[in-house]
Design an enzyme around this catalytic site. Structure first.
Site, mmCIF file in Angstrom:
data_model
loop_
_atom_site.group_PDB
_atom_site.id
_atom_site.type_symbol
_atom_site.label_atom_id
_atom_site.label_comp_id
_atom_site.label_asym_id
_atom_site.label_seq_id
_atom_site.Cartn_x
_atom_site.Cartn_y
_atom_site.Cartn_z
ATOM 1 C CG ASP A 145 -11.993 19.030 -44.693
ATOM 2 O OD1 ASP A 145 -11.249 18.054 -44.799
ATOM 3 O OD2 ASP A 145 -13.022 19.037 -43.992
ATOM 4 C CG LEU A 146 -14.531 15.308 -49.547
ATOM 5 C CD1 LEU A 146 -15.115 16.090 -50.714
ATOM 6 C CD2 LEU A 146 -13.917 13.996 -50.059
ATOM 7 C CG ASP A 147 -16.552 14.217 -43.481
ATOM 8 O OD1 ASP A 147 -17.742 14.509 -43.685
ATOM 9 O OD2 ASP A 147 -16.166 13.643 -42.456
ATOM 10 C CB THR B 247 -18.573 11.497 -46.025
ATOM 11 O OG1 THR B 247 -17.562 12.444 -45.706
ATOM 12 C CG2 THR B 247 -18.796 11.471 -47.511
ATOM 13 C CE LYS C 10 -18.699 15.514 -37.673
ATOM 14 N NZ LYS C 10 -19.728 16.534 -37.469
ATOM 15 C CB SER D 213 -9.739 15.317 -48.236
ATOM 16 O OG SER D 213 -10.346 14.241 -47.564
ATOM 17 C CB ALA D 214 -7.827 13.240 -43.440
ATOM 18 C CE LYS E 244 -7.037 17.977 -43.588
ATOM 19 N NZ LYS E 244 -8.446 18.009 -43.990
ATOM 20 C CD GLU F 67 -10.061 21.125 -42.298
ATOM 21 O OE1 GLU F 67 -10.988 20.783 -41.550
ATOM 22 O OE2 GLU F 67 -9.351 20.309 -42.900
ATOM 23 C CG ASP F 68 -15.462 19.699 -41.064
ATOM 24 O OD1 ASP F 68 -14.390 19.443 -41.653
ATOM 25 O OD2 ASP F 68 -16.169 18.833 -40.522
HETATM 26 P P1 B16 Z 1 -11.168 7.528 -45.106
HETATM 27 P P2 B16 Z 1 -11.739 15.178 -44.377
HETATM 28 C C1 B16 Z 1 -11.766 12.807 -43.133
HETATM 29 O O1 B16 Z 1 -12.117 13.610 -44.239
HETATM 30 C C2 B16 Z 1 -12.964 12.571 -42.246
HETATM 31 O O2 B16 Z 1 -13.375 13.799 -41.647
HETATM 32 C C3 B16 Z 1 -12.601 11.604 -41.139
HETATM 33 O O3 B16 Z 1 -13.709 11.365 -40.310
HETATM 34 C C4 B16 Z 1 -12.114 10.292 -41.767
HETATM 35 O O4 B16 Z 1 -11.716 9.372 -40.772
HETATM 36 C C5 B16 Z 1 -10.922 10.613 -42.699
HETATM 37 O O5 B16 Z 1 -11.328 11.548 -43.680
HETATM 38 C C6 B16 Z 1 -10.380 9.374 -43.383
HETATM 39 O O6 B16 Z 1 -11.333 8.889 -44.272
HETATM 40 O O7 B16 Z 1 -11.448 6.391 -44.171
HETATM 41 O O8 B16 Z 1 -12.168 7.689 -46.210
HETATM 42 O O9 B16 Z 1 -9.738 7.492 -45.620
HETATM 43 O O10 B16 Z 1 -12.586 15.922 -43.386
HETATM 44 O O11 B16 Z 1 -10.252 15.348 -44.126
HETATM 45 O O12 B16 Z 1 -12.129 15.456 -45.810
HETATM 46 MG MG MG Z 2 -13.521 17.718 -42.580
#
Ligand code: B16
Ligand code: MG
Length: 218
Positions: A10-12, A18, A46, A115-116, A146, A170-171
């Site tokens: 996962d990224l964030d 972020t 998140k 990542s999302a 997810k 994953e966090d």
């Molecule tokens: P964006 P992850 C997610 O990243 C974030 O945790 C979540 O807070 C955010 O809304 C989502 O990405 C979408 O991000 O607006 O940049 O498309 O944890 O799945 O890496």
């Molecule tokens: Mg995350």
């Protein structure tokens, strides 16, 4: 389950924080609409997609908007968020990340991103981490968010590795659920009380080693 052949990240919250920039941008949007948005509220966003995050924000403010207005609000939030992302650099990579990615490369374990975020490519470029990832599956390449396992299943397919030989880092609780639903092993990054369903929980990638990864072999 088998031997670990691939790691999906996962990224964030795993590679970079972020969430603090998402928070600033969502808070500004909420304040413009006349209500507050707290750090505690931010926890609910998140791992959640951008449009679902907006729905949660609007429900907190008890504000109703049309679909058209929602698209405009999400775009505005993202433009504001991007001003922070564009200032990021490798110094924001979370501790131990590069070392662990390099260790995996040395051990011939494949690496993918799951990542999302629709901004994942841009963030990896800002961090100068893109070249570590053999496959990048992000918010632009999945239809289901997810806890649906789509993002990780696509990652495993892109790497050519069976789900049972993959470990997901994953966090977010929804991310842990996605990994398990995909038939993968999962390392939770954060707190045991939130991520207890994962096979192993650590504070961060700086706490990972080949020995700990080996605990997931069977
Ligand atoms: P964006 P992850 C997610 O990243 C974030 O945790 C979540 O807070 C955010 O809304 C989502 O990405 C979408 O991000 O607006 O940049 O498309 O944890 O799945 O890496
Ligand atoms: Mg995350």
């Amino acid at each position: 389950m088998g031997k670990v052949k691939a790691c999906l990240f996962d990224l964030d919250g795993v590679i970079v924080d972020t969430a603090k920039y998402h928070y600033i941008a969502w808070k500004e949007l909420a304040n413009e609409m006349g209500f507050d948005f707290t750090l505690e509220d931010n926890e609910r966003l998140k791992g959640v997609s951008r449009m679902t995050s907006l729905d949660i924000l609007l429900s907190i403010g008890q504000v109703e908007k049309s679909e058209e207005e929602k698209v405009a609000l999400a775009t505005k939030k993202n433009e504001n968020y991007l001003t922070y992302i564009l200032k990021m650099g490798p110094e924001e990579i979370l501790p131990g990340t590069k070392e662990f990615l390099e260790l995996l490369q040395k051990e011939n374990i494949k690496i993918a991103l799951g990542s999302a975020s629709k901004n994942a490519m841009l963030i990896l470029e800002r961090l100068k981490l893109t070249s570590y990832f053999e496959a990048i599956i992000d918010g632009t390449s999945v239809a289901k968010a997810k806890p649906d396992p789509e993002v990780f299943i696509k990652g495993a397919e892109a790497l050519g590795v069976q789900a049972e030989d993959c470990v997901v880092f994953e966090d977010a609780e929804a991310g842990v659920e996605a990994a398990l639903a995909g038939g993968m092993k999962c390392v939770g990054i954060g707190k045991e009380d939130v991520l207890g369903k994962a096979h192993l929980v650590v504070d961060g990638l700086h706490k990972m080693s080949m020995q700990k990864l080996g605990l997931l072999n069977d």
